[in-house]
Design a protein around this motif. Structure first.
Motif, PDB file in Angstrom:
ATOM      1  N   UNK A  49       0.792  -1.218   0.000  1.00  0.00           N
ATOM      2  CA  UNK A  49       0.000   0.000   0.000  1.00  0.00           C
ATOM      3  C   UNK A  49       0.823   1.265   0.000  1.00  0.00           C
ATOM      4  N   UNK A  50       2.149   1.120   0.039  1.00  0.00           N
ATOM      5  CA  UNK A  50       3.022   2.293   0.128  1.00  0.00           C
ATOM      6  C   UNK A  50       3.099   3.073  -1.176  1.00  0.00           C
ATOM      7  N   UNK A  51       2.673   2.458  -2.284  1.00  0.00           N
ATOM      8  CA  UNK A  51       2.711   3.187  -3.552  1.00  0.00           C
ATOM      9  C   UNK A  51       1.377   3.866  -3.847  1.00  0.00           C
ATOM     10  N   UNK A  52       0.488   3.889  -2.855  1.00  0.00           N
ATOM     11  CA  UNK A  52      -0.807   4.534  -3.035  1.00  0.00           C
ATOM     12  C   UNK A  52      -0.852   5.833  -2.237  1.00  0.00           C
ATOM     13  N   UNK A  53      -1.966   6.565  -2.377  1.00  0.00           N
ATOM     14  CA  UNK A  53      -2.193   7.746  -1.540  1.00  0.00           C
ATOM     15  C   UNK A  53      -3.328   7.474  -0.563  1.00  0.00           C
ATOM     16  N   UNK A  54      -3.593   6.191  -0.310  1.00  0.00           N
ATOM     17  CA  UNK A  54      -4.563   5.809   0.698  1.00  0.00           C
ATOM     18  C   UNK A  54      -5.958   5.601   0.153  1.00  0.00           C
ATOM     19  N   UNK A  55      -6.924   5.619   1.076  1.00  0.00           N
ATOM     20  CA  UNK A  55      -8.327   5.396   0.749  1.00  0.00           C
ATOM     21  C   UNK A  55      -9.102   6.697   0.960  1.00  0.00           C
ATOM     22  N   UNK A  56     -10.240   6.880   0.296  1.00  0.00           N
ATOM     23  CA  UNK A  56     -11.017   8.121   0.445  1.00  0.00           C
ATOM     24  C   UNK A  56     -11.389   8.366   1.900  1.00  0.00           C
ATOM     25  N   UNK A  57     -11.301   9.647   2.321  1.00  0.00           N
ATOM     26  CA  UNK A  57     -11.563   9.988   3.718  1.00  0.00           C
ATOM     27  C   UNK A  57     -12.823  10.817   3.891  1.00  0.00           C
ATOM     28  N   UNK A  58     -12.815  12.033   3.427  1.00  0.00           N
ATOM     29  CA  UNK A  58     -13.894  12.975   3.731  1.00  0.00           C
ATOM     30  C   UNK A  58     -14.766  13.290   2.529  1.00  0.00           C
ATOM     31  N   UNK A  59     -14.677  12.497   1.493  1.00  0.00           N
ATOM     32  CA  UNK A  59     -15.487  12.739   0.310  1.00  0.00           C
ATOM     33  C   UNK A  59     -15.683  11.425  -0.435  1.00  0.00           C
ATOM     34  N   UNK A  60     -16.690  11.394  -1.302  1.00  0.00           N
ATOM     35  CA  UNK A  60     -16.872  10.252  -2.188  1.00  0.00           C
ATOM     36  C   UNK A  60     -15.898  10.375  -3.352  1.00  0.00           C
ATOM     37  N   UNK A  61     -15.491   9.241  -3.908  1.00  0.00           N
ATOM     38  CA  UNK A  61     -14.487   9.247  -4.965  1.00  0.00           C
ATOM     39  C   UNK A  61     -14.916   8.300  -6.077  1.00  0.00           C
ATOM     40  N   UNK A  62     -14.739   8.720  -7.311  1.00  0.00           N
ATOM     41  CA  UNK A  62     -15.054   7.888  -8.466  1.00  0.00           C
ATOM     42  C   UNK A  62     -13.977   8.062  -9.520  1.00  0.00           C
ATOM     43  N   UNK A  63     -13.672   6.993 -10.243  1.00  0.00           N
ATOM     44  CA  UNK A  63     -12.765   7.044 -11.387  1.00  0.00           C
ATOM     45  C   UNK A  63     -13.593   6.857 -12.645  1.00  0.00           C
ATOM     46  N   UNK A  64     -13.505   7.810 -13.556  1.00  0.00           N
ATOM     47  CA  UNK A  64     -14.395   7.811 -14.719  1.00  0.00           C
ATOM     48  C   UNK A  64     -13.612   7.898 -16.025  1.00  0.00           C
ATOM     49  N   UNK A  65     -14.276   7.535 -17.115  1.00  0.00           N
ATOM     50  CA  UNK A  65     -13.774   7.829 -18.449  1.00  0.00           C
ATOM     51  C   UNK A  65     -14.099   9.301 -18.740  1.00  0.00           C
ATOM     52  N   UNK A  66     -13.116  10.051 -19.151  1.00  0.00           N
ATOM     53  CA  UNK A  66     -13.262  11.504 -19.253  1.00  0.00           C
ATOM     54  C   UNK A  66     -14.390  11.934 -20.177  1.00  0.00           C
ATOM     55  N   UNK A  67     -14.586  11.206 -21.299  1.00  0.00           N
ATOM     56  CA  UNK A  67     -15.581  11.627 -22.274  1.00  0.00           C
ATOM     57  C   UNK A  67     -16.981  11.150 -21.902  1.00  0.00           C
ATOM     58  N   UNK A  68     -17.106   9.853 -21.589  1.00  0.00           N
ATOM     59  CA  UNK A  68     -18.434   9.288 -21.345  1.00  0.00           C
ATOM     60  C   UNK A  68     -18.935   9.522 -19.925  1.00  0.00           C
ATOM     61  N   UNK A  69     -18.014   9.804 -18.990  1.00  0.00           N
ATOM     62  CA  UNK A  69     -18.309   9.952 -17.564  1.00  0.00           C
ATOM     63  C   UNK A  69     -18.722   8.632 -16.915  1.00  0.00           C
ATOM     64  N   UNK A  70     -18.521   7.505 -17.619  1.00  0.00           N
ATOM     65  CA  UNK A  70     -18.815   6.204 -17.027  1.00  0.00           C
ATOM     66  C   UNK A  70     -17.678   5.793 -16.098  1.00  0.00           C
ATOM     67  N   UNK A  71     -17.987   5.087 -14.993  1.00  0.00           N
ATOM     68  CA  UNK A  71     -16.915   4.621 -14.111  1.00  0.00           C
ATOM     69  C   UNK A  71     -16.092   3.523 -14.780  1.00  0.00           C
ATOM     70  N   UNK A  72     -14.799   3.459 -14.451  1.00  0.00           N
ATOM     71  CA  UNK A  72     -13.920   2.426 -14.996  1.00  0.00           C
ATOM     72  C   UNK A  72     -13.878   1.245 -14.032  1.00  0.00           C
ATOM     73  N   UNK A  73     -13.355   0.125 -14.494  1.00  0.00           N
ATOM     74  CA  UNK A  73     -13.255  -1.071 -13.666  1.00  0.00           C
ATOM     75  C   UNK A  73     -12.121  -0.918 -12.651  1.00  0.00           C
ATOM     76  N   UNK A  74     -12.168  -1.721 -11.582  1.00  0.00           N
ATOM     77  CA  UNK A  74     -11.076  -1.745 -10.622  1.00  0.00           C
ATOM     78  C   UNK A  74      -9.773  -2.092 -11.337  1.00  0.00           C
ATOM     79  N   UNK A  75      -8.724  -1.349 -11.027  1.00  0.00           N
ATOM     80  CA  UNK A  75      -7.425  -1.594 -11.637  1.00  0.00           C
ATOM     81  C   UNK A  75      -7.197  -0.852 -12.932  1.00  0.00           C
ATOM     82  N   UNK A  76      -8.257  -0.304 -13.543  1.00  0.00           N
ATOM     83  CA  UNK A  76      -8.115   0.456 -14.784  1.00  0.00           C
ATOM     84  C   UNK A  76      -7.907   1.933 -14.468  1.00  0.00           C
TER      85      UNK A  76
END
Length: 270
Positions: A49-76
């Protein structure tokens, strides 16, 4: 009792060195002026876990495709976006920035933080790089921080700044400006070329052809532009960075391939 990192993603290599030297926990975190904090690690974070910046704390977090705004799969890789009542409401007097930075999914308002990252199934966020700094080499997207993390493991390299260099063939190529430790400073042009070849071979083994810089130059720290907070700036073709690496460019520049009309016709039929 512990070491907390901020302001930029801490590489796993540096985190392991800090942890081993001080004998305390290393807590990577991520914040920005618009939302503090975004993520953080527990004290008992493991080596993986040392190569990460941790887990979300005070807000919701989503990873999306920039154009479609759809969420990406875990690891993508996807654009990191956050949502919640603690996030800055808007940029004052800048409607253009607001229009670009905020969007809605249903009734939930999200803010683009300007980074690309990945999320594993435990919720750990890993930053790949800034959306504006990703190098688009042909069909590959190269993350400057990931390339820098590998090059910095070479004993001669103190600091490396990786950035895009315009290319007629690929659109963009990867360039690297090296700041060396004093004891490894080359005494001649031949020694410098030999050292660059050594670092390039090391990087090629770790990252492959697409991510290995094609343009290299040894520079002094004063030659590279910095932000007001003393971070090195990865500027594309600006403030002399391109000129630094152009000196190390190959003499023969390949031109874009020409496609025959027959092949274009076949592509149309297919």
């Amino acid at each position: 009792r512990f070491i907390r990192s901020g302001a930029a993603a801490l590489s796993k290599f540096d985190a392991q060195k800090l942890k081993a030297f001080w004998g305390v926990a290393v807590v990577p975190t991520y914040s920005m002026s618009e939302q503090m904090p975004i993520s953080g690690s527990p004290l008992e974070v493991g080596e993986d876990g040392l190569d990460s910046v941790g887990i979300p704390l005070c807000c919701s977090l989503a990873l999306i495709e920039s154009e479609s705004l759809y969420p990406v799969e875990f690891g993508s890789a996807g654009e990191v976006c956050i949502s919640g009542p603690s996030i800055m409401a808007q940029y004052q007097g800048n409607p253009g920035a607001n229009a670009h930075s905020y969007f809605y999914v249903g009734a939930q308002r999200f803010f683009r933080i300007g980074y690309v990252g990945t999320l594993d199934r435990r919720g750990y966020l890993r930053l790949v790089g800034r959306t504006k700094e990703l190098i688009k080499r042909g069909g590959e997207q190269v993350s400057p921080p990931q390339v820098e993390a590998v090059i910095c493991q070479h004993l001669a390299v103190r600091v490396v700044v990786v950035f895009a260099v315009p290319s007629a063939l690929w659109g963009e190529e990867v360039g690297a400006a090296l700041i060396l430790h004093e004891e490894h400073a080359p005494v001649s042009k031949e020694a410098e070329d030999s050292l660059i070849a050594e670092v390039k071979a090391y990087t090629l083994d770790e990252l492959g052809v697409a991510s290995t810089p094609s343009y290299w130059k040894v520079v002094q720290e004063s030659e590279l532009p910095k932000t007001s907070t003393c971070k090195f700036m990865r500027i594309r073709d600006a403030l002399g960075l391109r000129e630094h690496v152009q000196e190390a460019a190959p003499a023969a520049v390949r031109r874009p391939p020409s496609i025959s009309s027959s092949l274009n016709s076949l592509r149309y039929i297919m």
